[in-house]
Write a protein that holds these residues in place. Structure first.
Motif, short mmCIF file in Angstrom:
data_model
loop_
_atom_site.label_atom_id
_atom_site.label_comp_id
_atom_site.label_asym_id
_atom_site.label_seq_id
_atom_site.Cartn_x
_atom_site.Cartn_y
_atom_site.Cartn_z
N VAL A 47 6.58 -0.79 -1.36
CA VAL A 47 6.51 -1.48 0.02
C VAL A 47 4.87 -1.57 0.29
CG1 VAL A 47 8.70 -1.23 0.62
CG2 VAL A 47 6.81 0.58 1.07
N THR A 48 4.32 -2.49 1.11
CA THR A 48 3.10 -2.58 1.35
C THR A 48 2.76 -1.48 2.34
OG1 THR A 48 3.76 -4.21 3.03
CG2 THR A 48 2.87 -5.11 1.03
N ALA A 49 3.76 -1.04 2.97
CA ALA A 49 3.39 0.25 3.78
C ALA A 49 2.64 1.24 3.10
CB ALA A 49 4.96 0.91 4.66
N LEU A 50 2.56 1.47 1.92
CA LEU A 50 1.88 2.21 1.35
C LEU A 50 0.20 2.42 1.82
CD1 LEU A 50 2.15 2.42 -2.58
CD2 LEU A 50 2.07 4.35 -1.21
N GLU A 51 -0.07 1.17 2.17
CA GLU A 51 -1.66 1.04 2.87
C GLU A 51 -1.61 1.01 4.35
OE1 GLU A 51 -4.01 -1.77 -0.16
OE2 GLU A 51 -2.43 -2.81 0.76
N ALA A 52 -0.55 1.58 4.96
CA ALA A 52 -0.74 1.67 6.41
C ALA A 52 -1.36 3.00 6.57
CB ALA A 52 1.04 1.87 6.89
N LYS A 53 -1.79 3.03 7.92
CA LYS A 53 -2.49 4.40 8.41
C LYS A 53 -1.90 5.41 7.96
CE LYS A 53 -4.99 6.07 12.44
NZ LYS A 53 -5.45 5.91 13.68
N ARG A 54 -0.43 5.61 8.24
CA ARG A 54 0.13 6.95 7.84
C ARG A 54 0.00 7.26 6.50
NH1 ARG A 54 1.85 10.81 6.38
NH2 ARG A 54 3.81 11.99 6.79
N HIS A 55 0.02 6.49 5.50
CA HIS A 55 0.02 6.65 4.09
C HIS A 55 -1.28 6.61 3.50
CE1 HIS A 55 4.22 7.01 5.16
NE2 HIS A 55 4.33 5.84 5.37
N GLU A 56 -2.02 5.84 3.94
CA GLU A 56 -3.35 5.15 3.15
C GLU A 56 -4.47 6.49 2.54
OE1 GLU A 56 -5.76 3.00 5.66
OE2 GLU A 56 -6.22 4.55 7.25
N GLY A 57 -4.41 7.39 3.37
CA GLY A 57 -5.02 8.55 2.64
C GLY A 57 -4.45 9.15 1.35
#
Length: 435
Positions: free
Chosen positions: A185-195
């Motif tokens: 999912v594109t949520a991989l790049e969300a703030k929570r996971h981007e690190g």
């Protein structure tokens, strides 16, 4: 193209590669798979290999098959290991087919027990579409909030098992796969996971890969489904800067996110009605529609009111469905179709599992073979239940999107021939060599 599929599912990667094989003049060999969900294991086998059972497995009795299956950490829901003792309640023929599917597809089963040396040295492509539950908004709603944090033992955190496997190959002086393909999912790049995602990309770079991250929507690749997913193709270049520059230049000129470039591919989005099975004179389609029709409860009426209308009361067909997930009887869902056979139930239905498979890019015959080999697990309970079929489709990847990415991979392979060829040496220590 020698391939290993981790987190295999029903094999959208294998399906996409098989489609491009003839037009790209490549031979595809699936060397190994890795999947522990028994429904996905058997669906993969039926879809890609057919349903014949060899004699040496046919002659086994139930206890012999159980003894063999109990050696594998299998799951019935993709979340927890099934209690081996519960397998004895399954139909004998079903157990034989599950065992055959594991053996025939060289299934490693458990990603946590898979070692670097289990990945053949001649592997060109390693795919890893690890679980998204701890990354997605739906998963977060249900309390899965640890994402891919290390040492949190989340299902999405199985990504780091891929890191371990690659590191083990390096420590063993074994060649790394030329290509890696991630889908999630594109949520991989969300703030929570981007690190965490950035850490993963940097790790791959240290191993000698360059990464191309795409955010691709199925709508742009002929499938009328709004489904945006992150796909990252990683290419091993080692310290060959010439090859690295050539590949990066290729990606600049062939950017699948660039609307102008997409126009050059002449991809024609098909009309949604082509994917729907609304010919109710067909008794099979009618029965499936009836099974996808909910009762007229208040909660179901709200589902109709709040979600998109795939087909409305005037028989007008929308231009797309929303993202297909693992369940349709909920809000939000992929959309609903007006359907009123005047049987006292709701005047609409959900997408059927058949339609979900087709909207994920699989052929209708792929779905048919699952129905033709749908064993009873116990009285009145089938192995591929409607709920299971929805999950298999929703957890998959749109085949047409993968085709576009794999076509690029094959084109990039030509750069290896023109710039620098990665050779797997069978002499001495099998290290990477560039000539």
């Amino acid at each position: 193209m020698n391939v290993v599929e981790l987190f295999t599912g029903i094999g959208s990667q294998a399906k996409a590669l098989s489609r491009i094989a003839n037009r790209m003049n490549i031979e595809v060999n699936i060397l190994k798979t890795c999947e522990w969900n028994i429904h996905a294991i058997l669906a993969y086998h039926f879809i890609h290999n057919g349903s014949s059972l060899p004699t040496d497995i046919q002659v086994l009795d139930k206890n012999q098959v159980l003894e063999k299956l109990n050696k594998f950490p299998l799951s019935a829901d993709g979340k927890i290991r099934i209690n081996p003792s519960s397998l004895k309640f399954y139909n004998e023929d079903l157990l034989k087919n599950i065992y055959h599917a594991i053996i025939a597809n060289n299934n490693l089963v458990d990603i946590t027990e898979t070692k670097g040396h289990d990945i053949p040295n001649e592997t060109h492509l390693l795919t890893y579409s690890f679980p998204c539950q701890d990354l997605s908004n739906v998963g977060s709603f249900h309390g899965y909030k640890n994402g891919i944090d290390r040492d949190k033992n989340t299902r999405s955190g199985l990504l780091w098992e891929v890191e371990r496997i690659l590191e083990e190959k390096v420590l063993n002086n074994q060649p790394l796969p030329r290509y890696l393909l991630l889908e999630n999912v594109t949520a991989l790049e969300a703030k929570r996971h981007e690190g965490n995602f950035q850490q993963w990309k940097e790790k791959l770079e240290k191993l000698g890969y360059i990464n191309k991250v795409y955010r691709l929507n199925s709508e742009d690749f002929t499938i009328p489904q709004y489904r945006k997913r992150l796909i990252m193709l990683s290419v091993y270049v080692g310290d060959d800067n010439s090859l690295k520059d050539a590949i990066n230049n290729y990606w600049i000129q062939h950017d699948l996110e660039n609307r102008e470039y997409l126009k050059t591919l002449n991809l024609v989005k098909q009309k949604l009605d082509v994917f729907l099975r609304r010919d109710y004179s067909n008794s099979v389609y009618l029965q499936e529609a009836l099974e996808a029709q909910p009762n007229a409860t208040n909660s179901r009426l709200k589902i109709w009111e709040l979600n998109s209308k795939i087909v409305n009361e005037n028989d007008e067909v929308n231009n797309r469905v929303q993202t297909i997930t693992t369940k349709q009887d909920r809000h939000p869902n992929s959309g609903n179709l007006y359907f009123d056979p005047k049987n006292g139930k709701s005047k609409y239905r959900f997408l059927t599992p058949r339609e979900c498979f087709i909207l994920m890019g699989f052929d209708e015959k792929d779905y048919e073979i699952l129905l033709e080999n749908n064993f009873y697990t116990r009285k009145n309970s089938k192995f591929f239940s409607r709920d299971v079929l929805y999950k298999l489709a929703g957890n998959s990847i749109v085949v047409n999107v993968l085709e576009a990415v794999f076509e690029q991979m094959v084109e990039i392979d030509k750069l290896y021939l023109s710039k620098s060829i990665l050779v797997y040496s069978s002499i001495k220590d099998e290290e990477h060599k560039f000539i």
